[in-house]
Design a protein around this motif. Sequence first.
Motif, mmCIF file in Angstrom:
data_model
loop_
_atom_site.group_PDB
_atom_site.id
_atom_site.type_symbol
_atom_site.label_atom_id
_atom_site.label_comp_id
_atom_site.label_asym_id
_atom_site.label_seq_id
_atom_site.Cartn_x
_atom_site.Cartn_y
_atom_site.Cartn_z
ATOM 1 N N ILE A 158 0.859 -1.198 0.000
ATOM 2 C CA ILE A 158 0.000 0.000 0.000
ATOM 3 C C ILE A 158 0.886 1.235 0.000
ATOM 4 O O ILE A 158 2.058 1.168 0.389
ATOM 5 C CB ILE A 158 -0.987 -0.032 1.210
ATOM 6 C CG1 ILE A 158 -2.122 0.977 1.027
ATOM 7 C CG2 ILE A 158 -0.265 0.194 2.529
ATOM 8 C CD1 ILE A 158 -3.312 0.770 1.973
ATOM 9 N N GLY A 159 0.323 2.367 -0.409
ATOM 10 C CA GLY A 159 1.098 3.609 -0.465
ATOM 11 C C GLY A 159 2.279 3.430 -1.411
ATOM 12 O O GLY A 159 2.119 2.956 -2.538
ATOM 13 N N GLY A 160 3.444 3.764 -0.939
ATOM 14 C CA GLY A 160 4.633 3.675 -1.782
ATOM 15 C C GLY A 160 4.968 2.257 -2.191
ATOM 16 O O GLY A 160 5.726 2.046 -3.137
ATOM 17 N N SER A 161 4.416 1.284 -1.515
ATOM 18 C CA SER A 161 4.690 -0.112 -1.869
ATOM 19 C C SER A 161 3.648 -0.649 -2.847
ATOM 20 O O SER A 161 3.587 -1.853 -3.090
ATOM 21 C CB SER A 161 4.721 -0.970 -0.590
ATOM 22 O OG SER A 161 5.754 -0.504 0.249
ATOM 23 N N SER B 228 6.395 -4.469 1.480
ATOM 24 C CA SER B 228 6.209 -3.545 2.596
ATOM 25 C C SER B 228 7.572 -3.199 3.168
ATOM 26 O O SER B 228 8.292 -4.084 3.621
ATOM 27 C CB SER B 228 5.340 -4.187 3.686
ATOM 28 O OG SER B 228 5.279 -3.344 4.811
ATOM 29 N N LYS B 229 7.870 -1.923 3.139
ATOM 30 C CA LYS B 229 9.166 -1.495 3.677
ATOM 31 C C LYS B 229 9.316 -1.966 5.121
ATOM 32 O O LYS B 229 10.318 -2.528 5.505
ATOM 33 C CB LYS B 229 9.258 0.029 3.557
ATOM 34 C CG LYS B 229 10.549 0.612 4.065
ATOM 35 C CD LYS B 229 10.623 2.122 3.795
ATOM 36 C CE LYS B 229 11.810 2.708 4.549
ATOM 37 N NZ LYS B 229 11.955 4.138 4.354
ATOM 38 N N THR B 230 8.271 -1.754 5.899
ATOM 39 C CA THR B 230 8.366 -2.070 7.330
ATOM 40 C C THR B 230 7.919 -3.488 7.666
ATOM 41 O O THR B 230 8.258 -4.025 8.707
ATOM 42 C CB THR B 230 7.448 -1.116 8.115
ATOM 43 O OG1 THR B 230 6.124 -1.213 7.542
ATOM 44 C CG2 THR B 230 7.929 0.315 8.023
ATOM 45 N N THR C 274 2.798 -2.870 8.207
ATOM 46 C CA THR C 274 1.618 -2.092 7.817
ATOM 47 C C THR C 274 0.378 -2.985 7.861
ATOM 48 O O THR C 274 0.334 -4.039 7.220
ATOM 49 C CB THR C 274 1.830 -1.502 6.405
ATOM 50 O OG1 THR C 274 3.044 -0.751 6.448
ATOM 51 C CG2 THR C 274 0.684 -0.618 5.973
ATOM 52 N N THR D 209 -1.391 -4.275 4.673
ATOM 53 C CA THR D 209 -0.609 -5.245 3.908
ATOM 54 C C THR D 209 -0.527 -6.583 4.635
ATOM 55 O O THR D 209 -0.679 -7.649 4.022
ATOM 56 C CB THR D 209 0.797 -4.667 3.646
ATOM 57 O OG1 THR D 209 0.621 -3.473 2.885
ATOM 58 C CG2 THR D 209 1.683 -5.642 2.892
ATOM 59 N N GLY E 190 9.395 5.258 1.206
ATOM 60 C CA GLY E 190 8.377 4.430 0.565
ATOM 61 C C GLY E 190 7.921 4.991 -0.773
ATOM 62 O O GLY E 190 7.853 4.278 -1.775
ATOM 63 N N ARG E 191 7.599 6.290 -0.807
ATOM 64 C CA ARG E 191 7.050 6.866 -2.043
ATOM 65 C C ARG E 191 8.123 7.122 -3.094
ATOM 66 O O ARG E 191 7.829 7.612 -4.178
ATOM 67 C CB ARG E 191 6.280 8.148 -1.712
ATOM 68 C CG ARG E 191 7.072 9.182 -0.931
ATOM 69 C CD ARG E 191 6.144 10.235 -0.327
ATOM 70 N NE ARG E 191 6.848 11.167 0.555
ATOM 71 C CZ ARG E 191 7.073 10.954 1.840
ATOM 72 N NH1 ARG E 191 6.685 9.826 2.407
ATOM 73 N NH2 ARG E 191 7.701 11.855 2.585
ATOM 74 N N GLN F 125 0.524 10.958 -3.615
ATOM 75 C CA GLN F 125 1.354 10.525 -2.490
ATOM 76 C C GLN F 125 2.710 11.225 -2.532
ATOM 77 O O GLN F 125 3.186 11.767 -1.529
ATOM 78 C CB GLN F 125 1.576 9.006 -2.475
ATOM 79 C CG GLN F 125 2.291 8.603 -1.178
ATOM 80 C CD GLN F 125 2.898 7.214 -1.157
ATOM 81 O OE1 GLN F 125 3.105 6.587 -2.184
ATOM 82 N NE2 GLN F 125 3.218 6.734 0.019
ATOM 83 N N GLU G 166 2.311 13.711 0.460
ATOM 84 C CA GLU G 166 2.931 13.111 1.644
ATOM 85 C C GLU G 166 4.300 13.747 1.888
ATOM 86 O O GLU G 166 4.767 13.820 3.022
ATOM 87 C CB GLU G 166 3.069 11.586 1.467
ATOM 88 C CG GLU G 166 3.360 10.848 2.765
ATOM 89 C CD GLU G 166 3.182 9.322 2.664
ATOM 90 O OE1 GLU G 166 2.069 8.834 2.924
ATOM 91 O OE2 GLU G 166 4.150 8.639 2.332
ATOM 92 N N GLN H 15 6.886 11.466 7.129
ATOM 93 C CA GLN H 15 5.416 11.458 6.937
ATOM 94 C C GLN H 15 4.738 11.229 8.273
ATOM 95 O O GLN H 15 3.926 10.323 8.424
ATOM 96 C CB GLN H 15 4.975 10.415 5.891
ATOM 97 C CG GLN H 15 5.376 8.969 6.141
ATOM 98 C CD GLN H 15 6.809 8.672 5.835
ATOM 99 O OE1 GLN H 15 7.353 9.207 4.873
ATOM 100 N NE2 GLN H 15 7.461 7.869 6.655
ATOM 101 N N VAL I 222 0.764 10.731 8.968
ATOM 102 C CA VAL I 222 -0.085 9.556 8.747
ATOM 103 C C VAL I 222 -0.171 8.682 9.997
ATOM 104 O O VAL I 222 -0.933 7.719 10.033
ATOM 105 C CB VAL I 222 0.408 8.702 7.551
ATOM 106 C CG1 VAL I 222 0.386 9.519 6.271
ATOM 107 C CG2 VAL I 222 1.791 8.143 7.797
ATOM 108 N N LYS J 75 -3.446 5.982 12.019
ATOM 109 C CA LYS J 75 -3.110 4.556 12.128
ATOM 110 C C LYS J 75 -3.272 4.089 13.572
ATOM 111 O O LYS J 75 -3.852 3.036 13.845
ATOM 112 C CB LYS J 75 -1.656 4.322 11.722
ATOM 113 C CG LYS J 75 -1.367 4.343 10.248
ATOM 114 C CD LYS J 75 0.086 3.923 10.039
ATOM 115 C CE LYS J 75 0.592 4.254 8.662
ATOM 116 N NZ LYS J 75 2.013 3.999 8.499
#
Length: 539
Positions: free
Chosen positions: A150-153, A202-204, A207, A210, A261-262, A343, A347, A500, A503, A507
Motif C-alpha cells: 500500500i502507499g509507496g509499496s 512492505s518497507k516495514t 503495515t 498489507t 516508501g514513495r 502521495q 505526503e 510522513q 499519517v 493509524k
Amino acid sequence: MTGVDHIWSDLKARRATQGALRIEDLFAADPSRAEAFSTTADGTLLDWSKTAIDAPARDLLLALAEAAGVPARREQMFTGAPINETEGRAVLHTALRAPEGAAPVMVDGHDVLPDVRRTLARMRKFANAVRGSDFTVTGGPVRDVVNIGIGGSDLGPAMAARALSPYADGPRVHFVSNVDGADIADTLARLDPATTLVVVSSKTFTTIETMTNAATARAWLAAAVPDPAAHFAAVSTAEDKTADFGIPPDRVFGFADWVGGRYSMWGPIGLSLMLAIGPDDFDQLLAGGAAMDTHFRTAPLAQNMPVILALVGLWHHQVCGYPTRAVLPYDQRLGRLPAYLQQLEMESNGKSVAMDGTPLALPSGPVVWGEPGTNGQHAFYQLIHQGTQIVPAEFILPARGHEAALDHHHLLLAANCLAQSEALMRGRSLDEARALMAARGLTGAELERQARHRVFPGNRPSTTMLIERLTPFALGQIVALYEHRVFVEGVILGINSFDQWGVELGKQLALQVAPLLEGQPAPGHDPSTVRLAAWVRDA
Ligand SMILES: O=P(O)(O)OC[C@H]1O[C@](O)(CO)[C@@H](O)[C@@H]1O
C-alpha cells in the motif's frame, strides 16, 4: 528578514504589479517567449510559457532557488548526507538507478552502490526465472502475480505497470492494496492459486493493511496448495519479519532505510513491475530516471526542468495563492499517475513546520489531483475553464502512441491537449460571446444573458510536458522529474520532504477504534465516534 524572505516579498510585489496582465500579452511583448520559457531534457520538452511568469518574476524565482540553497542541498542528497533530519537518514532513491560507473555513494563510510547492484542482480535472476518458467509453483509456471502493498509499496509499481502495459510480456500482475476485503476478494476470485505468486511488498512489514491482506492470501493458498510458502516472495527492509512470515531468504529482496516508501519503485519495490515487463525494460526505466538525475544535477538552474517545474509550482501556490494543481496526462495508460503524484507530492510536502520545527512562513504544498484527458474534459474541465477558482493545469502528452493503426485517435488526443491549454489561456471575451449569440439570431436582453454564460475568462495558467512516446525510459524521466520537483519545492519552503509523521495518528487511532466496533470497552473516544461505531456495530 533573510535573503529568501526578501525574494518572497519581491515575488509577491511582482505579482501585485501584474494587475490585469494577461498571459497572452506576454507573448505579444516577447515573440521568443514560447522558446525562452521552454526547457528540454533528453528528448522531453517542458513548456511553461503559458503562465503569468514574466522575465522579472522568472529571475526572482531563480534567485530564490539559489538563495534557498537548492544546489548545495541537491549535492547533499545525491552524496548521501542525512538530509531526512527528523529520521536521521540519507535520501538515496537516486542510488537505486545510478548507472554503471557512477561514483561511490557513501553512507556511514560504506559505498551503497555494490549492495544496490547485488540486489538488482538477484531481482533480475528471479524475474528471469519466473518469466522463463524455471521458477515453478504448485501448478507449474507462474501465470499471475499478486503484489500486496500500500502507499509507496503499491502506487509506484501499479502506476508503472499500467503505464507500460505495451511492454508487459510476463505473468499478469495484479495489485491489492486496500484493507477493504473487496480488494483482495475481487482479485483472487479471478485467479488460480496453483499458478499464482504473491509478492508481499512492505518497507516495514508491519503495515496493517498489507499484513492483513498477506494473511488472507496465505489462507487462500493454504486451502488449495500443499506448500503455500512456495508461492510467496517478499520485498522489505525488515528481513526478520519476512522470515517470521515464513518466506525463505532467497525470495526476500531487501533495501535500506535510506529509500523512502514513495520513492522506492526503482528498487525491489519494483519487483512486480519487473516481473511484468522484464529486467531489460526495467533497466530502461532506471536509465530514464538516471538521465533525469544527471540533468537535475548538472543543468543550470534556468534550464533545469525539475527546478523550473518546482518554481512554477511555487509561483502558482505560494505567490498567486491557487490552492490546487491538476495533473492532466493525455495518455490513458498514465491513469494512475495523478494518484501516484498525490502521495509523492502531498505526503512529501504536506507539512506545517519547517525543518527546525518552527511554523512554516508560507503555505505548504498544494492539493494535487487529476485524471487523464480527454475524459477529464467531459467531467471537471468545466470548473477549470469557468469556475471561480483558478487551477493551474499540468498537461503531459506523448507525441506518439503505441497503436500505429490508431494514429487518427492519437492525433485527436494531441489536438485536444494542445487546444485545452490554448483555450485556458485565451478564453472567450464577452464581445466574442455576444457575436456568437447574435449569429444565432438572439437580440436584446436574451442575447446578453446567454452571452454571459458563454464567457471564458481565460488567462488560466498551464504547463505542457511533451515526451516522444510513453516508453520505460520516458516514464523514468517523468517520475524522476516529479521527485526532484518535490525536493526543490521542499528545500525552498524549508520542509523535510522525506518524513510522513502526519499519517501516524490515524493509524494509531484505528487500532483503538477497532475494539469499539467489537463491542469491547474502549475509553477515551469522543461521543460522535462512539455513536458512529455503535451504529456500524449494530447495523
Ligand atoms: O511499505 P510500508 O512500510 O508497508 O508502508 C506503506 C506506506 O505507508 C506509509 O508509511 C504511510 O501511509 C507510506 O509512506 C508508505 O509508502
